[in-house]
Design a protein around this motif. Structure first.
Motif, PDB file in Angstrom:
ATOM      1  N   GLU A  79       0.711  -1.188   0.089  1.00 30.34           N
ATOM      2  CA  GLU A  79      -0.047  -0.010   0.050  1.00 30.34           C
ATOM      3  C   GLU A  79       0.844   1.125   0.041  1.00 30.34           C
ATOM      4  OE1 GLU A  79      -3.572   0.134   2.156  1.00 30.34           O
ATOM      5  OE2 GLU A  79      -3.543  -1.818   2.605  1.00 30.34           O
ATOM      6  N   GLU A  80       2.115   1.209   0.676  1.00 31.71           N
ATOM      7  CA  GLU A  80       2.976   2.161   0.464  1.00 31.71           C
ATOM      8  C   GLU A  80       3.141   2.840  -1.000  1.00 31.71           C
ATOM      9  OE1 GLU A  80       4.337  -0.527   2.916  1.00 31.71           O
ATOM     10  OE2 GLU A  80       2.778   0.552   4.013  1.00 31.71           O
ATOM     11  N   ASP A  81       3.094   1.847  -2.027  1.00 35.42           N
ATOM     12  CA  ASP A  81       3.393   2.062  -3.210  1.00 35.42           C
ATOM     13  C   ASP A  81       2.519   2.601  -3.930  1.00 35.42           C
ATOM     14  OD1 ASP A  81       6.191   0.902  -3.136  1.00 35.42           O
ATOM     15  OD2 ASP A  81       5.094  -1.221  -3.080  1.00 35.42           O
ATOM     16  N   ILE A  82       1.112   2.952  -3.475  1.00 35.26           N
ATOM     17  CA  ILE A  82       0.042   3.328  -4.131  1.00 35.26           C
ATOM     18  C   ILE A  82       0.310   4.812  -5.041  1.00 35.26           C
ATOM     19  CG2 ILE A  82      -2.250   4.294  -4.091  1.00 35.26           C
ATOM     20  CD1 ILE A  82      -2.772   1.987  -2.014  1.00 35.26           C
ATOM     21  N   PRO A  83       1.078   5.893  -4.321  1.00 31.50           N
ATOM     22  CA  PRO A  83       1.258   6.944  -4.875  1.00 31.50           C
ATOM     23  C   PRO A  83       2.007   6.796  -6.331  1.00 31.50           C
ATOM     24  CG  PRO A  83       1.233   7.356  -2.895  1.00 31.50           C
ATOM     25  CD  PRO A  83       1.210   5.996  -2.909  1.00 31.50           C
ATOM     26  N   ALA A  84       2.923   5.970  -6.085  1.00 29.48           N
ATOM     27  CA  ALA A  84       4.103   5.812  -7.083  1.00 29.48           C
ATOM     28  C   ALA A  84       3.430   4.976  -8.178  1.00 29.48           C
ATOM     29  CB  ALA A  84       5.362   5.258  -6.585  1.00 29.48           C
ATOM     30  N   ASP A  96       0.153   5.007  -9.137  1.00 30.99           N
ATOM     31  CA  ASP A  96      -0.826   5.649  -9.648  1.00 30.99           C
ATOM     32  C   ASP A  96      -0.084   6.673 -10.648  1.00 30.99           C
ATOM     33  OD1 ASP A  96      -3.367   7.013  -9.815  1.00 30.99           O
ATOM     34  OD2 ASP A  96      -2.402   8.621  -8.819  1.00 30.99           O
ATOM     35  N   LYS A  97       1.157   7.141 -10.308  1.00 28.62           N
ATOM     36  CA  LYS A  97       1.864   8.020 -11.262  1.00 28.62           C
ATOM     37  C   LYS A  97       2.369   7.083 -12.479  1.00 28.62           C
ATOM     38  CE  LYS A  97       5.643  11.211 -11.468  1.00 28.62           C
ATOM     39  NZ  LYS A  97       6.882  11.726 -10.529  1.00 28.62           N
ATOM     40  N   LEU A  98       2.864   6.229 -12.194  1.00 33.38           N
ATOM     41  CA  LEU A  98       3.310   5.086 -13.278  1.00 33.38           C
ATOM     42  C   LEU A  98       2.251   4.900 -14.133  1.00 33.38           C
ATOM     43  CD1 LEU A  98       5.747   3.210 -14.334  1.00 33.38           C
ATOM     44  CD2 LEU A  98       4.750   1.625 -12.725  1.00 33.38           C
ATOM     45  N   VAL A  99       1.464   4.309 -13.769  1.00 34.58           N
ATOM     46  CA  VAL A  99       0.182   3.826 -14.618  1.00 34.58           C
ATOM     47  C   VAL A  99      -0.356   4.788 -15.523  1.00 34.58           C
ATOM     48  CG1 VAL A  99      -1.986   2.618 -14.642  1.00 34.58           C
ATOM     49  CG2 VAL A  99      -0.118   1.693 -13.105  1.00 34.58           C
ATOM     50  N   ASN A 100      -0.779   5.869 -14.741  1.00 34.77           N
ATOM     51  CA  ASN A 100      -1.192   6.983 -15.581  1.00 34.77           C
ATOM     52  C   ASN A 100      -0.472   7.445 -16.670  1.00 34.77           C
ATOM     53  OD1 ASN A 100      -4.067   7.394 -14.781  1.00 34.77           O
ATOM     54  ND2 ASN A 100      -3.332   7.683 -12.778  1.00 34.77           N
ATOM     55  N   SER A 101       0.867   7.577 -16.177  1.00 37.14           N
ATOM     56  CA  SER A 101       1.843   8.302 -17.504  1.00 37.14           C
ATOM     57  C   SER A 101       2.064   7.181 -18.396  1.00 37.14           C
ATOM     58  CB  SER A 101       3.211   8.475 -16.687  1.00 37.14           C
ATOM     59  OG  SER A 101       4.011   7.250 -16.208  1.00 37.14           O
ATOM     60  N   LEU A 146       2.609  -6.873  -8.639  1.00 38.94           N
ATOM     61  CA  LEU A 146       4.010  -7.166  -8.676  1.00 38.94           C
ATOM     62  C   LEU A 146       4.348  -5.787  -9.157  1.00 38.94           C
ATOM     63  CD1 LEU A 146       4.183 -10.590 -10.223  1.00 38.94           C
ATOM     64  CD2 LEU A 146       4.310  -9.989  -7.844  1.00 38.94           C
ATOM     65  N   LYS A 147       5.452  -5.488  -8.591  1.00 43.06           N
ATOM     66  CA  LYS A 147       6.344  -4.240  -9.097  1.00 43.06           C
ATOM     67  C   LYS A 147       7.670  -4.627  -9.493  1.00 43.06           C
ATOM     68  CE  LYS A 147       7.892  -2.750  -4.682  1.00 43.06           C
ATOM     69  NZ  LYS A 147       7.973  -1.220  -3.659  1.00 43.06           N
ATOM     70  N   TYR A 148       8.286  -3.784 -10.526  1.00 40.88           N
ATOM     71  CA  TYR A 148       9.502  -4.087 -11.240  1.00 40.88           C
ATOM     72  C   TYR A 148      10.371  -2.824 -10.563  1.00 40.88           C
ATOM     73  CZ  TYR A 148      13.601  -4.525 -14.356  1.00 40.88           C
ATOM     74  OH  TYR A 148      14.821  -4.621 -14.850  1.00 40.88           O
ATOM     75  N   GLN A 149      11.186  -3.023  -9.632  1.00 38.58           N
ATOM     76  CA  GLN A 149      11.860  -1.786  -9.285  1.00 38.58           C
ATOM     77  C   GLN A 149      13.522  -1.983  -9.623  1.00 38.58           C
ATOM     78  OE1 GLN A 149       9.931  -0.712  -5.491  1.00 38.58           O
ATOM     79  NE2 GLN A 149      12.225  -0.094  -4.760  1.00 38.58           N
ATOM     80  N   GLU A 150      13.952  -0.964  -9.960  1.00 39.24           N
ATOM     81  CA  GLU A 150      15.451  -0.857 -10.049  1.00 39.24           C
ATOM     82  C   GLU A 150      15.943   0.226  -9.366  1.00 39.24           C
ATOM     83  OE1 GLU A 150      17.924   0.028 -14.053  1.00 39.24           O
ATOM     84  OE2 GLU A 150      16.907  -1.977 -14.202  1.00 39.24           O
ATOM     85  N   ALA A 151      16.937  -0.227  -8.412  1.00 43.03           N
ATOM     86  CA  ALA A 151      17.426   0.805  -7.184  1.00 43.03           C
ATOM     87  C   ALA A 151      16.029   1.263  -6.401  1.00 43.03           C
ATOM     88  CB  ALA A 151      18.141   1.994  -7.821  1.00 43.03           C
ATOM     89  N   ASP A 152      15.995   2.625  -6.550  1.00 43.29           N
ATOM     90  CA  ASP A 152      14.762   3.058  -5.579  1.00 43.29           C
ATOM     91  C   ASP A 152      13.589   3.554  -6.718  1.00 43.29           C
ATOM     92  OD1 ASP A 152      15.531   2.614  -3.244  1.00 43.29           O
ATOM     93  OD2 ASP A 152      16.475   4.498  -2.993  1.00 43.29           O
ATOM     94  N   ARG A 153      13.733   3.079  -8.091  1.00 46.72           N
ATOM     95  CA  ARG A 153      13.044   3.480  -9.173  1.00 46.72           C
ATOM     96  C   ARG A 153      11.847   2.440  -9.577  1.00 46.72           C
ATOM     97  NH1 ARG A 153      14.873   5.594 -14.691  1.00 46.72           N
ATOM     98  NH2 ARG A 153      12.810   6.170 -15.428  1.00 46.72           N
ATOM     99  N   LEU A 154      10.575   2.853  -9.374  1.00 48.08           N
ATOM    100  CA  LEU A 154       9.682   1.927  -9.904  1.00 48.08           C
ATOM    101  C   LEU A 154       9.378   2.127 -11.541  1.00 48.08           C
ATOM    102  CD1 LEU A 154       7.033   0.025  -9.114  1.00 48.08           C
ATOM    103  CD2 LEU A 154       5.877   2.131  -9.342  1.00 48.08           C
TER     104      LEU A 154
END
Length: 171
Positions: free
Chosen positions: A11-16, A18-23, A63-71
């Motif tokens: 749930e902490e990933d929700i803002p990121a 949201d931004k990723l999917v819409n972008s 599932l999220k794909y993360q590289e370093a701290d970048r979603l």
């Protein structure tokens, strides 16, 4: 070297998310990639409220794909009977064509195998010919079934009549 990982989102990933999917799906930023729906739909692809509801469903996993701290990518998975429904496969427009989508798809298929699902299923907007071809190259086939696009602005505002085809990959 940056370490990449595919792990469950929280749930902490929700803002990121949201931004990723819409972008990746809507607006001018989505036009950098090949998965844009900007020519088909106005409005947003998801919202923090919709994402929060996904996390409340005990049959779902993002599932999220993360590289370093970048979603950089995500995929929504939901157990529906004997099948695993796959949706919202998203890769940041800046890094599309780098194999992240394939990695997320393989990770989703592994979840389906681990949970002893019959198949992975999905719906794809019929006008998304390149995307349908991409899934076909990965073993997915149209079932012949179609579904109407929801008449709900939470999923976007169609610029033309839209419907989904149902695709599946038997495991």
């Amino acid at each position: 070297m940056n370490q990449a990982a595919i792990i469950p989102a929280t749930e902490e990933d929700i803002p990121a998310l949201d931004k990723l999917v819409n972008s990746a799906y809507r607006g001018d930023s989505s036009r950098k990639g090949w998965t844009t729906e900007a020519d088909l739909l106005d409005g947003i692809r998801t919202s923090e409220v919709s994402l929060r509801a996904m996390f409340l469903n005990p049959n779902t996993l993002i599932l999220k794909y993360q590289e370093a701290d970048r979603l950089l990518g995500c995929v929504y998975l939901e157990i529906k009977g004997d099948d695993l429904y796959l949706g919202m496969l998203t890769v940041s427009p800046d890094v599309q064509t780098n194999g992240i989508g394939k990695q997320l798809l393989l990770a989703a298929e592994q979840v389906a195998i681990d949970r002893k699902c019959r198949a992975v299923t999905m719906t794809v907007i019929t006008q998304r010919h390149e995307l349908i071809a991409w899934y076909k190259r990965r073993g997915y086939q149209a079932t012949g079934e179609t579904q109407p696009f929801p008449n709900d602005p939470r999923f976007g505002i169609p610029k033309q009549p839209l419907e989904f085809i149902v695709m599946e990959k038997i495991l």
